[in-house]
Scaffold this motif. Structure first.
Motif, mmCIF file in Angstrom:
data_model
loop_
_atom_site.group_PDB
_atom_site.id
_atom_site.type_symbol
_atom_site.label_atom_id
_atom_site.label_comp_id
_atom_site.label_asym_id
_atom_site.label_seq_id
_atom_site.Cartn_x
_atom_site.Cartn_y
_atom_site.Cartn_z
ATOM 1 N N LYS A 160 -0.361 -4.731 -16.351
ATOM 2 C CA LYS A 160 0.792 -5.629 -16.374
ATOM 3 C C LYS A 160 2.061 -4.961 -15.850
ATOM 4 O O LYS A 160 2.984 -5.625 -15.392
ATOM 5 N N GLN A 161 2.110 -3.628 -15.923
ATOM 6 C CA GLN A 161 3.328 -2.919 -15.539
ATOM 7 C C GLN A 161 3.131 -1.955 -14.380
ATOM 8 O O GLN A 161 4.062 -1.244 -14.001
ATOM 9 N N SER A 162 1.948 -1.955 -13.800
ATOM 10 C CA SER A 162 1.662 -1.056 -12.685
ATOM 11 C C SER A 162 0.604 -1.671 -11.785
ATOM 12 O O SER A 162 -0.238 -2.440 -12.236
ATOM 13 N N VAL A 163 0.669 -1.319 -10.499
ATOM 14 C CA VAL A 163 -0.342 -1.747 -9.527
ATOM 15 C C VAL A 163 -0.632 -0.555 -8.622
ATOM 16 O O VAL A 163 0.293 0.018 -8.037
ATOM 17 N N PRO A 164 -1.889 -0.133 -8.490
ATOM 18 C CA PRO A 164 -2.198 1.021 -7.651
ATOM 19 C C PRO A 164 -1.722 0.858 -6.207
ATOM 20 O O PRO A 164 -1.930 -0.195 -5.596
ATOM 21 N N TRP A 165 -1.079 1.885 -5.707
ATOM 22 C CA TRP A 165 -0.717 1.946 -4.286
ATOM 23 C C TRP A 165 -1.918 2.487 -3.506
ATOM 24 O O TRP A 165 -2.394 1.863 -2.571
ATOM 25 N N GLN A 166 -2.397 3.653 -3.914
ATOM 26 C CA GLN A 166 -3.628 4.219 -3.381
ATOM 27 C C GLN A 166 -4.355 4.911 -4.536
ATOM 28 O O GLN A 166 -3.764 5.215 -5.559
ATOM 29 N N SER A 167 -5.625 5.161 -4.330
ATOM 30 C CA SER A 167 -6.429 5.825 -5.333
ATOM 31 C C SER A 167 -7.124 7.020 -4.686
ATOM 32 O O SER A 167 -7.013 7.250 -3.482
ATOM 33 N N GLY A 168 -7.830 7.796 -5.507
ATOM 34 C CA GLY A 168 -8.526 8.949 -4.971
ATOM 35 C C GLY A 168 -9.475 9.535 -5.993
ATOM 36 O O GLY A 168 -9.549 9.076 -7.138
ATOM 37 N N ILE A 169 -10.180 10.564 -5.579
ATOM 38 C CA ILE A 169 -11.191 11.199 -6.422
ATOM 39 C C ILE A 169 -10.934 12.694 -6.473
ATOM 40 O O ILE A 169 -10.673 13.324 -5.451
ATOM 41 N N ASN A 329 -6.179 7.425 4.412
ATOM 42 C CA ASN A 329 -7.509 7.984 4.135
ATOM 43 C C ASN A 329 -7.791 8.316 2.679
ATOM 44 O O ASN A 329 -8.606 9.211 2.391
ATOM 45 N N TYR A 330 -7.166 7.624 1.752
ATOM 46 C CA TYR A 330 -7.517 7.767 0.349
ATOM 47 C C TYR A 330 -8.357 6.575 -0.071
ATOM 48 O O TYR A 330 -8.618 5.667 0.722
ATOM 49 N N VAL A 331 -8.807 6.576 -1.326
ATOM 50 C CA VAL A 331 -9.621 5.471 -1.807
ATOM 51 C C VAL A 331 -8.768 4.205 -1.819
ATOM 52 O O VAL A 331 -7.707 4.158 -2.449
ATOM 53 N N CYS A 332 -9.232 3.198 -1.132
ATOM 54 C CA CYS A 332 -8.478 1.946 -1.020
ATOM 55 C C CYS A 332 -8.656 1.125 -2.302
ATOM 56 O O CYS A 332 -9.789 0.864 -2.720
ATOM 57 N N PRO A 333 -7.554 0.703 -2.937
ATOM 58 C CA PRO A 333 -7.674 -0.088 -4.170
ATOM 59 C C PRO A 333 -8.023 -1.554 -3.926
ATOM 60 O O PRO A 333 -8.069 -2.348 -4.861
ATOM 61 N N ASP A 355 -17.319 5.042 4.844
ATOM 62 C CA ASP A 355 -16.971 6.327 4.228
ATOM 63 C C ASP A 355 -16.808 6.137 2.725
ATOM 64 O O ASP A 355 -15.878 5.460 2.277
ATOM 65 N N PRO A 356 -17.688 6.752 1.914
ATOM 66 C CA PRO A 356 -17.607 6.555 0.461
ATOM 67 C C PRO A 356 -16.375 7.200 -0.172
ATOM 68 O O PRO A 356 -16.088 6.932 -1.337
ATOM 69 N N LEU A 357 -15.649 8.015 0.583
ATOM 70 C CA LEU A 357 -14.413 8.595 0.056
ATOM 71 C C LEU A 357 -13.234 7.652 0.223
ATOM 72 O O LEU A 357 -12.162 7.887 -0.324
ATOM 73 N N ILE A 358 -13.432 6.574 0.975
ATOM 74 C CA ILE A 358 -12.410 5.526 1.109
ATOM 75 C C ILE A 358 -12.868 4.268 0.386
ATOM 76 O O ILE A 358 -12.087 3.622 -0.310
ATOM 77 N N PHE A 359 -14.142 3.954 0.544
ATOM 78 C CA PHE A 359 -14.741 2.819 -0.164
ATOM 79 C C PHE A 359 -15.990 3.324 -0.896
ATOM 80 O O PHE A 359 -17.092 3.306 -0.334
ATOM 81 N N PRO A 360 -15.843 3.831 -2.113
ATOM 82 C CA PRO A 360 -16.986 4.393 -2.849
ATOM 83 C C PRO A 360 -18.123 3.388 -2.973
ATOM 84 O O PRO A 360 -17.895 2.216 -3.282
ATOM 85 N N ASP A 361 -19.339 3.868 -2.728
ATOM 86 C CA ASP A 361 -20.490 2.989 -2.882
ATOM 87 C C ASP A 361 -20.892 2.933 -4.358
ATOM 88 O O ASP A 361 -20.328 3.632 -5.200
#
Length: 392
Positions: A160-169, A329-333, A355-361
């Motif tokens: 409710k108070q945050s929305v991911p900009w980018q994600s990563g592993i 090139n980070y994990v896309c939310p 690429d599973p580092l951008i779109f994890p399978d």
């Protein structure tokens, strides 16, 4: 696609600070907390079609021929009629906290309508009541396309108070040719043939979760015992010189030159490294890897809350999210962005969709977890112990 050189994520400098920051968030200063009814200011969005967006360096797409142009942001301004003052003023979570905390704790405007901070820092803002709740009715794209795995972190149930900009592993990077064998488990880093050739991240918040996962801990509900076990283990590895040192972004150089053969690393860094160093691989250990995000938040008393909500929702359009993902090139939310890239006639872009580092399978996702945050009550004690180990 731009060559970032040094990744945005690796500019981070841990949560080692336990001075003024810890005094404020860890000792429960009553004046710091802002009650729900005192967080909203007068929204001037209708009269003033503008907003101020504070982000990290190298964290948005730019024109290859004119770095001052930001294609997705320029398109938003043309479509919406909203002018965006975009600043790259966030170089460190703690530093930025120190910059805007005096205004927030004193119920004053920060001069910013939208900020991007790491989720462990975002948790502090939520606990202190320093950010406004967003109106999801104005954000249909967020409601529809946000990655289900990122929808409800412990610090902000329901986002409710945050929305991911980018994600990563956070996982393991290693030079497969020089190591000579596969690395599948975190414990593989402790093998005798890697003695003195391994590095770990120096920041507590960046390092602890993966290390706990290597010990079989459930990082969504880790305990004090899990923390102590992890610290005991790392202390021993330091004494036996298994660990070469603790790093910030400099592990990238060590890994590319061969001074280090395996290390704790971020997924986005490895994608960049692989362009020039194809022997570098990124592994999510069998025991699991940490999924993290850096999130957009609207600070209290923002003058242009509605405009900020529109910008957030714009970046959750799959086509827009795809353009951003192709650049950073980070994990896309936004998982739906994958189909946009897959349909591209540009082979380089189409390859990113696989690429599973951008779109994890699905296989990788089963091993990913979001760590619960270190609470205010835990932080001072835990940071002191970790800093002694790291040598800060």
């Amino acid at each position: 696609m731009a060559d970032l050189g040094v990744s945005r994520r690796s500019l981070l400098r841990g949560s080692g600070a336990v001075g003024a920051l810890a005094a404020l968030t860890g000792c429960g200063v009553p004046a710091a907390y802002v009650k729900p009814g005192e967080r909203a200011g007068r929204d001037r969005s209708a009269q003033d079609r503008s907003l101020v967006f504070a982000n990290w360096p190298l964290y948005i797409d730019t024109d290859d021929h004119n770095p001052s142009k930001r294609p997705t942001l320029d398109t938003f301004e043309k479509r919406s009629g909203i002018t965006v003052k975009y600043t790259e003023e966030i170089n460190d979570n703690d530093e930025f906290f120190g910059k805007i905390s005096p205004a927030l704790m004193n119920h004053q405007e920060t001069g910013r309508d939208l900020i991007v901070i790491s989720d462990w820092m975002a948790a502090r803002f939520v606990r202190l009541g320093w950010v406004e709740e967003m109106d999801r009715a104005r954000q249909p794209n967020v409601a529809r396309y946000l990655d289900p795995q990122l929808r409800s972190p412990a610090f902000d149930k329901g986002r409710k108070q945050s929305v991911p900009w980018q994600s990563g592993i956070t996982g393991i990077a290693y030079n497969r040719r020089k190591v000579g064998h596969e690395i599948k488990h975190l414990s593989d880093l402790w093998a005798p043939d890697l003695r003195g050739k391994v590095t770990l991240l120096s920041g507590l918040d960046e390092a602890f979760a993966l290390l706990m996962q290597g010990n079989g801990a459930d990082i969504t509900r880790w305990t004090a015992k899990d923390f102590d076990t992890m610290c005991d283990q790392v202390e021993k590895l330091v004494r036996t010189k298994q660990i070469r040192r603790f790093t910030g972004n400099d592990y990238i150089k060590d890994l590319s030159t061969g001074d280090v053969l395996a290390c704790q690393a971020y997924s986005g860094d490895v994608i960049q490294l692989q362009a020039d160093s194809p022997d570098i691989e990124f592994v999510v250990p069998e025991e699991g890897g940490e999924l993290w995000a850096e999130s957009m938040m609207i600070p209290n008393l923002a003058r242009h809350k509605t405009n900020a909500e529109k910008l957030i929702d714009y970046y959750y359009e799959p086509a827009v999210a795809a353009k951003l993902a192709a650049w950073v090139n980070y994990v896309c939310p936004v998982p739906a962005a994958r189909e946009v890239l897959a349909s591209s006639k540009d082979k380089e872009l189409a390859d990113l969709a696989d690429d599973p580092l951008i779109f994890p399978d699905d296989t990788m996702r089963k091993r990913l977890a979001i760590a619960r945050d270190i609470t205010s009550a835990e932080r001072v004690e835990y940071a002191k112990r970790w800093n002694r180990i790291v040598g800060l």
